[in-house]
Every structure is written in structure tokens, then in C-alpha cells.
Design a protein around this motif. Sequence first.
Motif, PDB file in Angstrom:
ATOM      1  N   GLY A  50      44.578  38.357  40.645  1.00 56.31           N
ATOM      2  CA  GLY A  50      44.182  37.101  41.296  1.00 56.31           C
ATOM      3  C   GLY A  50      43.088  36.377  40.535  1.00 56.31           C
ATOM      4  O   GLY A  50      43.140  35.145  40.381  1.00 56.31           O
ATOM      5  N   LEU A  51      42.103  37.114  40.036  1.00 51.98           N
ATOM      6  CA  LEU A  51      41.022  36.504  39.248  1.00 51.98           C
ATOM      7  C   LEU A  51      41.573  35.914  37.950  1.00 51.98           C
ATOM      8  O   LEU A  51      41.189  34.810  37.550  1.00 51.98           O
ATOM      9  CB  LEU A  51      39.937  37.538  38.949  1.00 51.98           C
ATOM     10  CG  LEU A  51      39.122  38.002  40.161  1.00 51.98           C
ATOM     11  CD1 LEU A  51      38.303  39.235  39.814  1.00 51.98           C
ATOM     12  CD2 LEU A  51      38.203  36.880  40.648  1.00 51.98           C
ATOM     13  N   LEU A  52      42.461  36.642  37.287  1.00 54.02           N
ATOM     14  CA  LEU A  52      43.080  36.129  36.061  1.00 54.02           C
ATOM     15  C   LEU A  52      43.837  34.835  36.356  1.00 54.02           C
ATOM     16  O   LEU A  52      43.655  33.827  35.667  1.00 54.02           O
ATOM     17  CB  LEU A  52      44.039  37.173  35.467  1.00 54.02           C
ATOM     18  CG  LEU A  52      43.404  38.410  34.836  1.00 54.02           C
ATOM     19  CD1 LEU A  52      44.460  39.489  34.622  1.00 54.02           C
ATOM     20  CD2 LEU A  52      42.710  38.066  33.515  1.00 54.02           C
ATOM     21  N   GLU A  53      44.669  34.864  37.399  1.00 54.43           N
ATOM     22  CA  GLU A  53      45.479  33.690  37.745  1.00 54.43           C
ATOM     23  C   GLU A  53      44.610  32.495  38.077  1.00 54.43           C
ATOM     24  O   GLU A  53      44.931  31.361  37.703  1.00 54.43           O
ATOM     25  CB  GLU A  53      46.414  34.017  38.917  1.00 54.43           C
ATOM     26  CG  GLU A  53      47.572  34.912  38.503  1.00 54.43           C
ATOM     27  CD  GLU A  53      48.412  35.404  39.687  1.00 54.43           C
ATOM     28  OE1 GLU A  53      48.040  35.146  40.856  1.00 54.43           O
ATOM     29  OE2 GLU A  53      49.450  36.058  39.411  1.00 54.43           O
ATOM     30  N   ALA A  57      45.064  32.706  33.465  1.00 55.91           N
ATOM     31  CA  ALA A  57      45.378  33.817  32.560  1.00 55.91           C
ATOM     32  C   ALA A  57      46.314  34.803  33.250  1.00 55.91           C
ATOM     33  O   ALA A  57      46.553  34.715  34.457  1.00 55.91           O
ATOM     34  CB  ALA A  57      44.094  34.522  32.129  1.00 55.91           C
ATOM     35  N   THR A  58      46.841  35.754  32.479  1.00 53.68           N
ATOM     36  CA  THR A  58      47.659  36.836  33.019  1.00 53.68           C
ATOM     37  C   THR A  58      47.190  38.140  32.372  1.00 53.68           C
ATOM     38  O   THR A  58      46.341  38.143  31.472  1.00 53.68           O
ATOM     39  CB  THR A  58      49.162  36.653  32.695  1.00 53.68           C
ATOM     40  OG1 THR A  58      49.372  36.909  31.301  1.00 53.68           O
ATOM     41  CG2 THR A  58      49.646  35.253  33.043  1.00 53.68           C
ATOM     42  N   LEU A  92      53.410  44.655  29.253  1.00 51.64           N
ATOM     43  CA  LEU A  92      52.350  44.668  28.244  1.00 51.64           C
ATOM     44  C   LEU A  92      52.718  45.541  27.042  1.00 51.64           C
ATOM     45  O   LEU A  92      53.007  46.718  27.188  1.00 51.64           O
ATOM     46  CB  LEU A  92      51.032  45.175  28.844  1.00 51.64           C
ATOM     47  CG  LEU A  92      50.496  44.413  30.050  1.00 51.64           C
ATOM     48  CD1 LEU A  92      49.089  44.883  30.367  1.00 51.64           C
ATOM     49  CD2 LEU A  92      50.525  42.913  29.822  1.00 51.64           C
ATOM     50  N   ASP A  93      52.696  44.931  25.875  1.00 49.16           N
ATOM     51  CA  ASP A  93      52.912  45.647  24.618  1.00 49.16           C
ATOM     52  C   ASP A  93      52.325  44.800  23.505  1.00 49.16           C
ATOM     53  O   ASP A  93      52.895  43.774  23.175  1.00 49.16           O
ATOM     54  CB  ASP A  93      54.415  45.866  24.392  1.00 49.16           C
ATOM     55  CG  ASP A  93      54.675  46.648  23.105  1.00 49.16           C
ATOM     56  OD1 ASP A  93      53.769  47.395  22.679  1.00 49.16           O
ATOM     57  OD2 ASP A  93      55.763  46.486  22.526  1.00 49.16           O
ATOM     58  N   PRO A  94      51.186  45.162  22.978  1.00 53.65           N
ATOM     59  CA  PRO A  94      50.435  46.392  23.222  1.00 53.65           C
ATOM     60  C   PRO A  94      49.679  46.318  24.555  1.00 53.65           C
ATOM     61  O   PRO A  94      49.550  45.242  25.135  1.00 53.65           O
ATOM     62  CB  PRO A  94      49.453  46.432  22.054  1.00 53.65           C
ATOM     63  CG  PRO A  94      49.200  44.996  21.735  1.00 53.65           C
ATOM     64  CD  PRO A  94      50.516  44.304  21.992  1.00 53.65           C
ATOM     65  N   VAL A  95      49.160  47.471  24.989  1.00 56.60           N
ATOM     66  CA  VAL A  95      48.328  47.511  26.194  1.00 56.60           C
ATOM     67  C   VAL A  95      46.879  47.245  25.789  1.00 56.60           C
ATOM     68  O   VAL A  95      46.517  47.400  24.613  1.00 56.60           O
ATOM     69  CB  VAL A  95      48.466  48.861  26.935  1.00 56.60           C
ATOM     70  CG1 VAL A  95      49.907  49.089  27.373  1.00 56.60           C
ATOM     71  CG2 VAL A  95      47.962  50.013  26.093  1.00 56.60           C
ATOM     72  N   PRO A  96      46.038  46.836  26.740  1.00 59.59           N
ATOM     73  CA  PRO A  96      44.633  46.576  26.397  1.00 59.59           C
ATOM     74  C   PRO A  96      43.919  47.827  25.890  1.00 59.59           C
ATOM     75  O   PRO A  96      44.262  48.945  26.299  1.00 59.59           O
ATOM     76  CB  PRO A  96      44.017  46.136  27.737  1.00 59.59           C
ATOM     77  CG  PRO A  96      45.168  45.748  28.604  1.00 59.59           C
ATOM     78  CD  PRO A  96      46.335  46.561  28.143  1.00 59.59           C
ATOM     79  N   ALA A  97      42.940  47.622  25.030  1.00 58.56           N
ATOM     80  CA  ALA A  97      42.028  48.713  24.690  1.00 58.56           C
ATOM     81  C   ALA A  97      41.341  49.130  25.980  1.00 58.56           C
ATOM     82  O   ALA A  97      41.135  48.305  26.875  1.00 58.56           O
ATOM     83  CB  ALA A  97      40.991  48.223  23.672  1.00 58.56           C
ATOM     84  N   ALA A 116      37.279  43.816  33.194  1.00 57.64           N
ATOM     85  CA  ALA A 116      38.289  43.419  32.213  1.00 57.64           C
ATOM     86  C   ALA A 116      37.808  42.247  31.383  1.00 57.64           C
ATOM     87  O   ALA A 116      36.996  41.437  31.828  1.00 57.64           O
ATOM     88  CB  ALA A 116      39.588  43.045  32.924  1.00 57.64           C
ATOM     89  N   MET A 117      38.325  42.179  30.150  1.00 58.88           N
ATOM     90  CA  MET A 117      38.045  41.055  29.274  1.00 58.88           C
ATOM     91  C   MET A 117      39.372  40.467  28.819  1.00 58.88           C
ATOM     92  O   MET A 117      40.255  41.206  28.371  1.00 58.88           O
ATOM     93  CB  MET A 117      37.228  41.525  28.067  1.00 58.88           C
ATOM     94  CG  MET A 117      36.751  40.387  27.196  1.00 58.88           C
ATOM     95  SD  MET A 117      35.862  41.007  25.744  1.00 58.88           S
ATOM     96  CE  MET A 117      34.511  41.882  26.511  1.00 58.88           C
ATOM     97  N   ALA A 118      39.513  39.160  28.974  1.00 58.53           N
ATOM     98  CA  ALA A 118      40.741  38.483  28.564  1.00 58.53           C
ATOM     99  C   ALA A 118      40.402  37.382  27.570  1.00 58.53           C
ATOM    100  O   ALA A 118      39.314  36.798  27.617  1.00 58.53           O
ATOM    101  CB  ALA A 118      41.449  37.890  29.779  1.00 58.53           C
TER     102      ALA A 118
END
Length: 129
Positions: A50-53, A57-58, A92-97, A116-118
Motif C-alpha cells: 500500500g505504501l509503495l502504491e 511504485a511496486t 520479482l527477478d531478481p529479488v531485492p537485496a 524497504a528501499m525502492a
Amino acid sequence: SSFSRGMRIDLNGVTLLIISGTASIDENGVSVHIGDFPAQLKRTFENITGLLESEGATWKDVVKTCCYLRDIDRDYDVFNTLRTAFYKEQGLDPVPASIGIQAHLCRPELLIEIEAMAMFKTEKVAAGK
């Protein structure tokens, strides 16, 4: 500029979104799914989504997560299985660090907290140039 659960930094056509530690908390700020690790993790992912949206962002834009588990020995295997399934669901590919840390969280009933960091290209930045 900032948003309510983190910070938004606009850098010359790229937006960096830093999402504060997010947990299994409802719209009223009340902890939910007490004692249920899988349900708390699911709610945490929903809250981050929800915060990303809200910032355009996704999960595909997430480059790093820090995951704080109250009891890493007990919960890590379940955490890793559910996170892997969630990331697959998100495509997701790649996945986040990622980093996983055992920590005393801000509320004793919380079993998981994730920050999280986007990063994503800022819309319409070059318009008119």
C-alpha cells in the motif's frame, strides 16, 4: 519531499523511496494477528504494498529490505518460505537485496518488522526539455 511512513527523495529523474519499519498494524495503528507469525508477515507485506502504491511504485522497484524478526531461530524458516512465495507472486527477478536480523521490536506483540528501499524513474521528469 516526504510521505507519512518514510521519505521520498527525487534525484534528477530517479525517485528513491525509503519506507520506515512496517509491521502488522491496522489502519488505526493497532497491532493485529497477535501470536500468528505467518499472518503478521502477510499483513506487513500488504502494508508495504500500500505504501509503495501510494507513491506510484511496486515491489518490482524495491532494491533492498531489512527484516527484523523477534525470534529468528524460531521463525526464519517460515519467514523465508513465505517471503519466497510472495516474491514469486509479485514476479520479482531478481529479488531485492535483503538482511535478516533478530531484534527487540517497538511493541512486544510484533514478531516481524520490515523496512524497504525502492528506486524508480520519476514520471514526466524530462517533459518540455
